[in-house]
Design a protein around this motif. Structure first.
Motif, PDB file in Angstrom:
ATOM      1  N   VAL A 114      46.247  39.621  48.874  1.00  0.00           N
ATOM      2  CA  VAL A 114      45.816  38.724  47.799  1.00  0.00           C
ATOM      3  C   VAL A 114      45.379  39.529  46.580  1.00  0.00           C
ATOM      4  CG1 VAL A 114      44.026  37.059  47.126  1.00  0.00           C
ATOM      5  CG2 VAL A 114      45.243  36.772  49.280  1.00  0.00           C
ATOM      6  N   LEU A 115      44.712  40.642  46.809  1.00  0.00           N
ATOM      7  CA  LEU A 115      44.242  41.471  45.685  1.00  0.00           C
ATOM      8  C   LEU A 115      45.333  42.349  45.090  1.00  0.00           C
ATOM      9  CD1 LEU A 115      40.705  42.714  46.736  1.00  0.00           C
ATOM     10  CD2 LEU A 115      41.318  40.788  45.282  1.00  0.00           C
ATOM     11  N   SER A 116      46.521  42.332  45.670  1.00  0.00           N
ATOM     12  CA  SER A 116      47.569  43.254  45.228  1.00  0.00           C
ATOM     13  C   SER A 116      48.267  42.836  43.940  1.00  0.00           C
ATOM     14  CB  SER A 116      48.610  43.439  46.342  1.00  0.00           C
ATOM     15  OG  SER A 116      49.351  42.245  46.517  1.00  0.00           O
ATOM     16  N   HIS A 117      47.908  41.700  43.382  1.00  0.00           N
ATOM     17  CA  HIS A 117      48.543  41.265  42.138  1.00  0.00           C
ATOM     18  C   HIS A 117      47.546  41.384  40.985  1.00  0.00           C
ATOM     19  CE1 HIS A 117      50.765  39.023  39.198  1.00  0.00           C
ATOM     20  NE2 HIS A 117      51.798  39.004  40.023  1.00  0.00           N
ATOM     21  N   PRO A 118      47.947  42.014  39.878  1.00  0.00           N
ATOM     22  CA  PRO A 118      47.011  42.200  38.755  1.00  0.00           C
ATOM     23  C   PRO A 118      46.506  40.890  38.154  1.00  0.00           C
ATOM     24  CG  PRO A 118      49.217  42.994  38.184  1.00  0.00           C
ATOM     25  CD  PRO A 118      49.241  42.634  39.632  1.00  0.00           C
ATOM     26  N   ALA A 176      42.670  40.016  37.525  1.00  0.00           N
ATOM     27  CA  ALA A 176      42.212  39.591  36.195  1.00  0.00           C
ATOM     28  C   ALA A 176      41.434  38.273  36.277  1.00  0.00           C
ATOM     29  CB  ALA A 176      43.407  39.439  35.247  1.00  0.00           C
ATOM     30  N   ILE A 177      41.890  37.366  37.110  1.00  0.00           N
ATOM     31  CA  ILE A 177      41.187  36.082  37.279  1.00  0.00           C
ATOM     32  C   ILE A 177      39.803  36.327  37.874  1.00  0.00           C
ATOM     33  CG2 ILE A 177      41.156  33.919  38.586  1.00  0.00           C
ATOM     34  CD1 ILE A 177      44.280  33.932  38.260  1.00  0.00           C
ATOM     35  N   LEU A 178      39.719  37.145  38.912  1.00  0.00           N
ATOM     36  CA  LEU A 178      38.418  37.442  39.514  1.00  0.00           C
ATOM     37  C   LEU A 178      37.488  38.111  38.506  1.00  0.00           C
ATOM     38  CD1 LEU A 178      39.544  38.729  43.026  1.00  0.00           C
ATOM     39  CD2 LEU A 178      38.417  36.550  42.500  1.00  0.00           C
ATOM     40  N   LYS A 179      38.025  39.055  37.751  1.00  0.00           N
ATOM     41  CA  LYS A 179      37.207  39.745  36.740  1.00  0.00           C
ATOM     42  C   LYS A 179      36.746  38.765  35.663  1.00  0.00           C
ATOM     43  CE  LYS A 179      37.025  43.838  33.813  1.00  0.00           C
ATOM     44  NZ  LYS A 179      35.746  43.403  33.356  1.00  0.00           N
ATOM     45  N   TYR A 180      37.636  37.887  35.236  1.00  0.00           N
ATOM     46  CA  TYR A 180      37.269  36.904  34.223  1.00  0.00           C
ATOM     47  C   TYR A 180      36.132  36.009  34.732  1.00  0.00           C
ATOM     48  CZ  TYR A 180      37.393  32.874  31.184  1.00  0.00           C
ATOM     49  OH  TYR A 180      37.025  31.860  30.344  1.00  0.00           O
ATOM     50  N   HIS A 186      48.264  31.512  41.368  1.00  0.00           N
ATOM     51  CA  HIS A 186      47.358  32.607  41.704  1.00  0.00           C
ATOM     52  C   HIS A 186      45.973  32.080  42.093  1.00  0.00           C
ATOM     53  CE1 HIS A 186      50.091  35.824  40.833  1.00  0.00           C
ATOM     54  NE2 HIS A 186      50.334  35.352  39.625  1.00  0.00           N
ATOM     55  N   LEU A 187      45.516  31.042  41.423  1.00  0.00           N
ATOM     56  CA  LEU A 187      44.236  30.423  41.789  1.00  0.00           C
ATOM     57  C   LEU A 187      44.291  29.889  43.223  1.00  0.00           C
ATOM     58  CD1 LEU A 187      43.420  28.547  38.479  1.00  0.00           C
ATOM     59  CD2 LEU A 187      42.086  30.414  39.469  1.00  0.00           C
ATOM     60  N   LYS A 188      45.416  29.310  43.592  1.00  0.00           N
ATOM     61  CA  LYS A 188      45.585  28.791  44.953  1.00  0.00           C
ATOM     62  C   LYS A 188      45.476  29.908  45.978  1.00  0.00           C
ATOM     63  CE  LYS A 188      48.779  26.282  47.999  1.00  0.00           C
ATOM     64  NZ  LYS A 188      48.227  26.960  49.150  1.00  0.00           N
ATOM     65  N   GLU A 189      46.106  31.047  45.713  1.00  0.00           N
ATOM     66  CA  GLU A 189      46.021  32.196  46.635  1.00  0.00           C
ATOM     67  C   GLU A 189      44.565  32.658  46.787  1.00  0.00           C
ATOM     68  OE1 GLU A 189      48.374  33.766  48.497  1.00  0.00           O
ATOM     69  OE2 GLU A 189      49.876  32.310  47.832  1.00  0.00           O
ATOM     70  N   LEU A 190      43.856  32.750  45.677  1.00  0.00           N
ATOM     71  CA  LEU A 190      42.455  33.177  45.713  1.00  0.00           C
ATOM     72  C   LEU A 190      41.582  32.150  46.433  1.00  0.00           C
ATOM     73  CD1 LEU A 190      42.209  34.541  42.065  1.00  0.00           C
ATOM     74  CD2 LEU A 190      42.124  35.913  44.176  1.00  0.00           C
ATOM     75  N   ARG A 191      41.853  30.883  46.193  1.00  0.00           N
ATOM     76  CA  ARG A 191      41.106  29.802  46.833  1.00  0.00           C
ATOM     77  C   ARG A 191      41.389  29.779  48.334  1.00  0.00           C
ATOM     78  NH1 ARG A 191      42.670  26.053  43.497  1.00  0.00           N
ATOM     79  NH2 ARG A 191      44.270  25.259  44.867  1.00  0.00           N
ATOM     80  N   ASP A 192      42.657  29.924  48.714  1.00  0.00           N
ATOM     81  CA  ASP A 192      43.024  29.923  50.133  1.00  0.00           C
ATOM     82  C   ASP A 192      42.365  31.073  50.884  1.00  0.00           C
ATOM     83  OD1 ASP A 192      44.574  27.691  49.658  1.00  0.00           O
ATOM     84  OD2 ASP A 192      46.504  28.734  49.831  1.00  0.00           O
TER      85      ASP A 192
END
Length: 107
Positions: free
Chosen positions: A20-24, A28-32, A58-64
């Motif tokens: 999940v963290l392998s995509h910039p 960037a979303i987490l940092k924001y 990308h939000l879905k991947e982070l949420r999942d």
């Protein structure tokens, strides 16, 4: 059973987390979200150089993965970091890296 299921649960979880963290864009979303120090109800794609649909994926991947929370507020979704889950993965990563770094390598 797929091949990854043959490994320890902690290794499977760590691999999913790192994937999940392998995509910039996800980084960037987490940092924001961390930089804003608040839940975001606006369109995050205004701050990330990607289209709305791509940011949503990308939000879905982070949420999942549990790294962010998304709560529905009328027609919008409020997104914020899930500090407990982030700390859990930090401990998992830290334990793994400590384990492999403590080995004396003689090659």
């Amino acid at each position: 059973m797929n091949k990854s299921e043959k490994f320890e649960k902690s290794l499977q979880e760590l691999a999913r987390f790192n994937k999940v963290l392998s995509h910039p864009a996800r980084l960037a979303i987490l940092k924001y979200l961390a930089d804003t120090k608040a839940c975001i109800s606006g369109d995050i794609s205004d701050f990330i150089p990607l289209g709305r649909t791509t940011v949503s994926q990308h939000l879905k991947e982070l949420r999942d993965m549990g790294l962010i929370k998304g709560e529905i507020d009328g027609l919008k979704i409020n997104y914020c970091l899930n500090g407990d889950k982030i700390r859990e993965y930090l401990r998992l990563s830290d334990n793994y890296l400590k384990e492999i770094s403590s080995v004396e390598i003689k090659c």
